[in-house]
Structures are given as structure tokens and as C-alpha cells.
Design a protein around this motif. Structure first.
Motif, PDB file in Angstrom:
ATOM      1  N   SER A  64       0.831  -1.208   0.000  1.00 31.35           N
ATOM      2  CA  SER A  64       0.000   0.000   0.000  1.00 31.35           C
ATOM      3  C   SER A  64       0.864   1.256   0.000  1.00 31.35           C
ATOM      4  CB  SER A  64      -0.932   0.007   1.221  1.00 31.35           C
ATOM      5  OG  SER A  64      -0.194   0.096   2.417  1.00 31.35           O
ATOM      6  N   CYS A  99      -1.649   8.675  -2.458  1.00 32.58           N
ATOM      7  CA  CYS A  99      -1.902   7.615  -1.476  1.00 32.58           C
ATOM      8  C   CYS A  99      -3.236   6.911  -1.694  1.00 32.58           C
ATOM      9  CB  CYS A  99      -1.865   8.203  -0.065  1.00 32.58           C
ATOM     10  SG  CYS A  99      -0.297   9.033   0.312  1.00 32.58           S
ATOM     11  N   ASN A 100      -3.211   5.585  -1.537  1.00 29.84           N
ATOM     12  CA  ASN A 100      -4.473   4.836  -1.595  1.00 29.84           C
ATOM     13  C   ASN A 100      -5.083   4.636  -0.210  1.00 29.84           C
ATOM     14  OD1 ASN A 100      -2.702   2.933  -0.601  1.00 29.84           O
ATOM     15  ND2 ASN A 100      -2.850   1.567  -2.347  1.00 29.84           N
ATOM     16  N   GLN A 101      -4.354   5.044   0.825  1.00 32.26           N
ATOM     17  CA  GLN A 101      -4.863   5.006   2.192  1.00 32.26           C
ATOM     18  C   GLN A 101      -4.301   6.217   2.927  1.00 32.26           C
ATOM     19  OE1 GLN A 101      -6.870   2.481   2.718  1.00 32.26           O
ATOM     20  NE2 GLN A 101      -7.331   2.435   4.904  1.00 32.26           N
ATOM     21  N   ASN A 136      -8.776   6.088   6.094  1.00 34.79           N
ATOM     22  CA  ASN A 136      -9.535   5.466   5.017  1.00 34.79           C
ATOM     23  C   ASN A 136      -8.950   5.920   3.689  1.00 34.79           C
ATOM     24  OD1 ASN A 136     -11.673   4.072   3.651  1.00 34.79           O
ATOM     25  ND2 ASN A 136     -13.004   4.483   5.409  1.00 34.79           N
ATOM     26  N   THR A 137      -9.596   5.555   2.593  1.00 40.04           N
ATOM     27  CA  THR A 137      -9.201   6.077   1.288  1.00 40.04           C
ATOM     28  C   THR A 137      -9.617   7.535   1.187  1.00 40.04           C
ATOM     29  OG1 THR A 137     -11.283   5.499   0.210  1.00 40.04           O
ATOM     30  CG2 THR A 137      -9.564   3.795   0.245  1.00 40.04           C
ATOM     31  N   SER A 138      -9.002   8.250   0.266  1.00 41.11           N
ATOM     32  CA  SER A 138      -9.349   9.663   0.062  1.00 41.11           C
ATOM     33  C   SER A 138     -10.821   9.818  -0.303  1.00 41.11           C
ATOM     34  CB  SER A 138      -8.466  10.263  -1.039  1.00 41.11           C
ATOM     35  OG  SER A 138      -8.822  11.593  -1.299  1.00 41.11           O
TER      36      SER A 138
END
Length: 282
Positions: free
Chosen positions: A31, A202-204, A217-219
Motif C-alpha cells: 500500500s 496515497c491509496n490510504q 480510510n481512502t481519500s
């Protein structure tokens, strides 16, 4: 997906001051995790504990199911670190900085030559490989620091404010490097107070303030939780206010009821961060 990092109820105190406060977090392998927060939120302290430079006052940090401490050479062989402050040898060239770093990991001979050439090509530093690092621009120095952190081919890369103080063009080039590393399957932990940087890369995302991660969390999920649409307007005291809505119809209805100029737009991550850091962290 496997958790490569697990933080269990970690606290770091300096006397009576709590820099990190009973924090728990799991980060998945592969991630790109962004730690977003204002200066003084505890981001750098947390990173220093994750890489073994600081010992938690309480709690445990596991990396690949092993407890992190400064003597764990197995974990240290798996990580790369890009600190907030410039850590280059200013009297060495770009190539020499990379060679010196590689030799610390006992990379020798033809393997060393191949490694350096590959890294110079990946970072687009080949054309300036013989330039002294002290004569590089701030952006180029940052690129070289990231490249240095890759000499041991780490599984996990920690970056503490990697684009602080550099111009937009160099920042975008560094973003491309980081996206390339994510495509290679590396786990990346990034601290930043540049909100657009976290949103883009970023994915998280973990929102951190006062030593706590109070939302993670995710964006898209963070924005949707707040409200997909934002009405921004001046109140009667000439202070900007924000109202968030899940539907465009609700947002329009509210906006049309105002007796002042307004902007109706999509909610962004800055709205999320502003909203939560202006609340008291429980």
C-alpha cells in the motif's frame, strides 16, 4: 491482504508531553499510506519509532511480524528511509553518494555497478551523476535522497516530508518516482502536510493530530463521509463557512437560500482535514 506493519497501542512521551498517544494502526503490504497532519502532529516521532530510532514509551511495533528495535538487522535490511532533513555527503558527487550508500550494505563489484546504473536511470539523475551534491538544486537533492534509500532494494520505504520546500516542478517529478516505486510493489509510508500530495499519491490516508490518528480510510471514502458537495460562503461576520451535502440537490437548495456570495463545488481532502482538525480530538 497481508499486514506488513502493525502498531499496537503505541505511546511516546517526552517528559510530560505526549507526542504519540495510544496509537494503533495496521498497514497492508504494497500500500501507499499517507500520514497527513499539521506540524507538531506527531508524524515524525511516529516514523522515528517505526524505523527504530526511537523507542516507544508504551506499546509494540511489528514489521513483518517481528518486533522493531534498533538492533533488529533483519527489519533494517528490509526498509529504506528518507528523512526530513538533507542527509547527503555534500563533498561527494551524485554517483559517489550512491556508491558510498551501497557499500554500507556490502554491495560490491559488478553488482554494485549494475545497481548504481539502474538507480541513476530510474531517478533520471544519470546526466548529472558527476555533479557534487552541494551544487544540486533542492529538488535534485531530494531525488538523490530517495534514490539513496533504494540501494538495498527495500520492501518498505519511509518518507518524512520528502518534498518540503521545493518547487512545484520538482515536486511533480518526485511524485512520478514514488508512483514508480508503488508500481514495483513496495510499501510506502509518507508523512506530509501537503494535502494535494496525499490525495494524489496515497491509496490510504491517516489524518493525524495531537498524537492520534483520528480517521483512516481512502481519500474518496473520507470525502464521501463528510459530504460529496461543499457550499463555501461568507457569513455575516465575513468569516468563511463550509456546509457539506451528500447530494447536489441538497447543496443547491441550501446555496440558493443564502443572501451572500457562495461557491458550490466538489468536496476535497483539504475540506476533510480542515473539518476534523477543527474538532476536538477525543
Amino acid at each position: 491482504m497481508k499486514h506488513i506493519i502493525e502498531i499496537k497501542k503505541v505511546t511516546k512521551k517526552y517528559g510530560d508531553f505526549t507526542a504519540v498517544d495510544n496509537l494503533s494502526l495496521k498497514i497492508q503490504k504494497g500500500s501507499f499510506f499517507g500520514l497527513l497532519g499539521p506540524n507538531g502532529a506527531g508524524k515524525t516521532t511516529l516514523i522515528k519509532m517505526l524505523v527504530g530510532l526511537l523507542k516507544p514509551t508504551k506499546g509494540t511495533i511489528l514489521i513483518e511480524n517481528q518486533k522493531m528495535n534498533r538492533d533488529n538487522t533483519f527489519i533494517k535490511s528490509k526498509i529504506g528511509i528518507v528523512p526530513q532533513h538533507i542527509n547527503l555527503d555534500k563533498e561527494l558527487s551524485v554517483r559517489e553518494n550512491l556508491i558510498f550508500s551501497a557499500k554500507l550494505y556490502k554491495i560490491k563489484g559488478n553488482q554494485l555497478h549494475q545497481k548504481i546504473e539502474k538507480l541513476l536511470a530510474f531517478s533520471d539523475l544519470k546526466s548529472i551523476e558527476n555533479r557534487l551534491s552541494k551544487k544540486l538544486s533542492g529538488g535534485m537533492q531530494r531525488k538523490l535522497m530517495i534514490t539513496k534509500a533504494l540501494v538495498n532494494d527495500p520492501d518498505i520505504l519511509f518518507l518524512d516530508e520528502p518534498t518540503v520546500g521545493i518547487d512545484v516542478n520538482h515536486r511533480r517529478k518526485i511524485w512520478d518516482m514514488l508512483k514508480g516505486m508503488k508500481a514495483m510493489g513496495k510499501t510506502i509510508i509518507l508523512t506530509t502536510h501537503y494535502i494535494e500530495e496525499a490525495e494524489y499519491l496515497c491509496n490510504q490516508i491517516g489524518l493525524m493530530d495531537q498524537g492520534k490518528i483520528f480517521y483512516c480510510n481512502t481519500s474518496d471514502a473520507l470525502k464521501n463521509n463528510l459530504g460529496k458537495f461543499t457550499v463555501e460562503y461568507f457569513n455575516t461576520e465575513k468569516i468563511t463557512e463550509y456546509k457539506y451535502f451528500q447530494s447536489i440537490e441538497e447543496a443547491k437548495e441550501y446555496a440558493h437560500s443564502l443572501d451572500t456570495h457562495y461557491i458550490l463545488r466538489n468536496t476535497n481532502l483539504e475540506d476533510v482535514f480542515y473539518n476534523f482538525t477543527n474538532r476536538k480530538v477525543q
